[in-house]
Design a protein around this motif. Structure first.
Motif, PDB file in Angstrom:
ATOM      1  N   TRP A 165      10.735  15.418   4.684  1.00  0.00           N
ATOM      2  CA  TRP A 165      11.924  14.398   4.949  1.00  0.00           C
ATOM      3  C   TRP A 165      10.953  12.824   4.534  1.00  0.00           C
ATOM      4  N   HIS A 166       9.821  13.176   4.497  1.00  0.00           N
ATOM      5  CA  HIS A 166       8.959  12.060   4.285  1.00  0.00           C
ATOM      6  C   HIS A 166       8.924  11.685   2.640  1.00  0.00           C
ATOM      7  N   ILE A 167       9.064  12.712   1.629  1.00  0.00           N
ATOM      8  CA  ILE A 167       8.975  12.510   0.441  1.00  0.00           C
ATOM      9  C   ILE A 167       9.587  11.284  -0.196  1.00  0.00           C
ATOM     10  N   PRO A 168      10.699  10.865  -0.091  1.00  0.00           N
ATOM     11  CA  PRO A 168      11.195   9.356  -0.526  1.00  0.00           C
ATOM     12  C   PRO A 168      10.307   8.356  -0.100  1.00  0.00           C
ATOM     13  N   TYR A 169       9.785   8.345   1.145  1.00  0.00           N
ATOM     14  CA  TYR A 169       8.853   7.226   1.630  1.00  0.00           C
ATOM     15  C   TYR A 169       7.793   7.297   0.957  1.00  0.00           C
ATOM     16  N   TYR A 170       7.054   8.414   0.590  1.00  0.00           N
ATOM     17  CA  TYR A 170       5.776   8.432  -0.310  1.00  0.00           C
ATOM     18  C   TYR A 170       6.051   8.170  -1.606  1.00  0.00           C
ATOM     19  N   LEU A 171       7.037   8.487  -2.216  1.00  0.00           N
ATOM     20  CA  LEU A 171       7.532   8.081  -3.782  1.00  0.00           C
ATOM     21  C   LEU A 171       8.078   7.020  -3.805  1.00  0.00           C
ATOM     22  N   VAL A 172       8.768   6.400  -3.038  1.00  0.00           N
ATOM     23  CA  VAL A 172       9.482   5.126  -3.355  1.00  0.00           C
ATOM     24  C   VAL A 172       9.280   4.090  -2.267  1.00  0.00           C
ATOM     25  N   ALA A 176       2.235   0.685  -2.648  1.00  0.00           N
ATOM     26  CA  ALA A 176       1.300   1.531  -3.475  1.00  0.00           C
ATOM     27  C   ALA A 176      -0.261   1.133  -3.049  1.00  0.00           C
ATOM     28  N   SER A 177      -0.473  -0.090  -2.417  1.00  0.00           N
ATOM     29  CA  SER A 177      -1.601  -0.416  -1.965  1.00  0.00           C
ATOM     30  C   SER A 177      -1.869   0.291  -1.009  1.00  0.00           C
ATOM     31  N   ASP A 178      -0.929   0.396   0.006  1.00  0.00           N
ATOM     32  CA  ASP A 178      -1.259   1.325   1.192  1.00  0.00           C
ATOM     33  C   ASP A 178      -1.722   2.735   0.841  1.00  0.00           C
ATOM     34  N   MET A 179      -0.831   3.330   0.000  1.00  0.00           N
ATOM     35  CA  MET A 179      -1.172   4.694  -0.295  1.00  0.00           C
ATOM     36  C   MET A 179      -2.493   5.004  -0.962  1.00  0.00           C
ATOM     37  N   TYR A 180      -3.042   3.781  -1.991  1.00  0.00           N
ATOM     38  CA  TYR A 180      -4.329   3.985  -2.420  1.00  0.00           C
ATOM     39  C   TYR A 180      -5.496   3.673  -1.505  1.00  0.00           C
ATOM     40  N   SER A 181      -5.341   2.977  -0.443  1.00  0.00           N
ATOM     41  CA  SER A 181      -6.153   2.841   0.675  1.00  0.00           C
ATOM     42  C   SER A 181      -6.492   4.015   1.299  1.00  0.00           C
ATOM     43  N   ILE A 182      -5.549   5.028   1.179  1.00  0.00           N
ATOM     44  CA  ILE A 182      -5.775   6.541   1.876  1.00  0.00           C
ATOM     45  C   ILE A 182      -6.265   7.340   1.112  1.00  0.00           C
ATOM     46  N   LEU A 183      -5.407   7.509  -0.320  1.00  0.00           N
ATOM     47  CA  LEU A 183      -5.814   8.567  -1.382  1.00  0.00           C
ATOM     48  C   LEU A 183      -5.779   7.914  -2.640  1.00  0.00           C
ATOM     49  N   PRO A 184      -6.704   7.613  -3.320  1.00  0.00           N
ATOM     50  CA  PRO A 184      -6.435   7.227  -4.684  1.00  0.00           C
ATOM     51  C   PRO A 184      -5.833   8.250  -5.784  1.00  0.00           C
ATOM     52  N   LYS A 187       1.461   9.204  -7.172  1.00  0.00           N
ATOM     53  CA  LYS A 187       2.274   9.519  -5.777  1.00  0.00           C
ATOM     54  C   LYS A 187       2.787  10.956  -5.510  1.00  0.00           C
ATOM     55  N   VAL A 188       3.177  11.636  -6.551  1.00  0.00           N
ATOM     56  CA  VAL A 188       3.369  13.205  -6.205  1.00  0.00           C
ATOM     57  C   VAL A 188       2.269  13.877  -5.487  1.00  0.00           C
ATOM     58  N   THR A 189       1.279  13.549  -6.265  1.00  0.00           N
ATOM     59  CA  THR A 189      -0.214  14.258  -5.415  1.00  0.00           C
ATOM     60  C   THR A 189      -0.046  13.978  -3.979  1.00  0.00           C
ATOM     61  N   PHE A 190      -0.094  12.694  -3.910  1.00  0.00           N
ATOM     62  CA  PHE A 190      -0.215  12.330  -2.405  1.00  0.00           C
ATOM     63  C   PHE A 190       0.918  12.682  -1.609  1.00  0.00           C
ATOM     64  N   ALA A 191       2.049  12.999  -2.222  1.00  0.00           N
ATOM     65  CA  ALA A 191       3.404  13.462  -1.215  1.00  0.00           C
ATOM     66  C   ALA A 191       2.965  14.898  -1.057  1.00  0.00           C
ATOM     67  N   ALA A 192       2.439  15.599  -1.811  1.00  0.00           N
ATOM     68  CA  ALA A 192       2.063  17.383  -1.583  1.00  0.00           C
ATOM     69  C   ALA A 192       1.104  17.251  -0.514  1.00  0.00           C
ATOM     70  N   ASN A 230      -4.317   5.038  11.426  1.00  0.00           N
ATOM     71  CA  ASN A 230      -3.759   4.244  10.055  1.00  0.00           C
ATOM     72  C   ASN A 230      -4.605   3.131  10.031  1.00  0.00           C
ATOM     73  N   PRO A 231      -4.662   2.126  11.114  1.00  0.00           N
ATOM     74  CA  PRO A 231      -5.466   0.862  10.787  1.00  0.00           C
ATOM     75  C   PRO A 231      -6.729   1.133  10.754  1.00  0.00           C
ATOM     76  N   LEU A 232      -7.195   2.269  11.041  1.00  0.00           N
ATOM     77  CA  LEU A 232      -8.921   2.370  10.680  1.00  0.00           C
ATOM     78  C   LEU A 232      -9.151   2.328   9.061  1.00  0.00           C
ATOM     79  N   VAL A 233      -8.157   2.980   8.483  1.00  0.00           N
ATOM     80  CA  VAL A 233      -8.549   3.190   6.946  1.00  0.00           C
ATOM     81  C   VAL A 233      -7.659   1.975   6.195  1.00  0.00           C
TER      82      VAL A 233
END
Length: 284
Positions: A165-172, A176-184, A187-192, A230-233
């Protein structure tokens, strides 16, 4: 009864997994929206709950299995567990990461009090998670349990649908700045990775729901998780060494995921012993 449950689960899964992509299409028609706060994202968030309400009201599901009864008197210890699982695992991960030199904790000194940030987020997350847990545990998990599936199938199906259910959230939707702060990563790899992570968490959430017989401990646990890790990272209270995120990140790291799996399996063992004749374990 079994046919109805399976039919409604198929309807639920199809609508829920399509909801985010409907939101993406809607956003494609609208311009000048704020990143991370679009009408399409709102559609994605609301459709699962609306689907559950319609199935319970008009498709014969009813409300008896929704888990709204708090059972506070008889299940108080599980509320305590719900409050402290994520802080305990996070503390272990931060300690291990700090000792290994993979996590820098200096952000705690440079930024406003983290306790204030945590408490400021907690109430809003609690309200949000009433609706989320009514969907993922109060409906999806409850219906899977009714089908008398093996535990590993319940974990896998509930975790995969929750994650997918989260896939559209992660991909779209996710900035991007929030995603890279967790895992650089892309987007596809992040979603997986995120889906695998939620399948690990699913064991803990499913077992807490089953042993407590209520969604409220899960609401509390989910709210603490959202307000804590989430705020920790993302807000920079900790910094994880480059290339070590997949191991030691409190959000998506392998160590944290394994600890949550372990906690879930411990709760499962307690639940099975209590439900077995003479306290004997059942293989399910």
């Amino acid at each position: 009864m079994i046919f109805k449950t399976k039919r409604n689960l198929i309807i639920f899964s199809f609508v829920v997994l399509a909801s985010g992509w409907g939101g993406v299409l809607l956003d494609g028609l609208l311009k000048e929206q704020t990143e991370g706060d679009t009408l399409g994202m709102g559609v994605w968030l609301v459709i699962p709950l609306v689907t559950v309400l319609l199935l319970r009201l008009f498709a014969g599901d009813g409300w008896k299995d929704a888990g709204f009864h708090p059972r506070l008197k008889s299940k108080l210890k599980w509320y305590v567990v719900a409050l402290f699982i994520f802080p305990m695992v996070t503390a272990i991960v931060l300690l291990a990461g700090s000792l290994a030199g993979w996590i820098d904790l200096s952000g705690f000194r440079a930024k406003p009090s983290f306790s204030g940030v945590f408490l400021g987020l907690l109430f809003g997350q609690f309200i949000k998670n009433i609706f989320e847990e009514a969907v993922w545990r109060g409906y999806l998990t409850s219906k899977l349990v009714q089908l008398q599936l093996k535990d590993w199938l319940i974990y896998g199906i509930a975790g995969f649908i929750w994650g997918a259910w989260h896939i559209p959230y992660y991909l779209v939707f996710l900035p991007a700045s929030d995603m890279y702060s967790i895992l650089p990563v892309d987007k596809v790899t992040f979603a997986a990775i995120a889906i695998v992570n939620m399948m690990c968490w699913s064991i803990l959430f499913v077992e807490l729901f089953r042993v407590a017989g209520s969604i409220w401990p899960c609401i509390i646990m989910h709210s603490v998780e959202d307000a804590l890790i989430n705020p920790l990272v993302i807000d920079g209270y900790i910094a994880v060494a480059a290339g070590k995120e997949w191991i030691i990140s409190p959000i998506a790291g392998m160590l944290a995921s394994l600890l949550y799996v372990g906690a879930g399996l411990i709760i499962r063992k307690i639940r099975v012993r209590k439900s077995s004749p003479a306290g004997l374990d059942l293989i399910v």
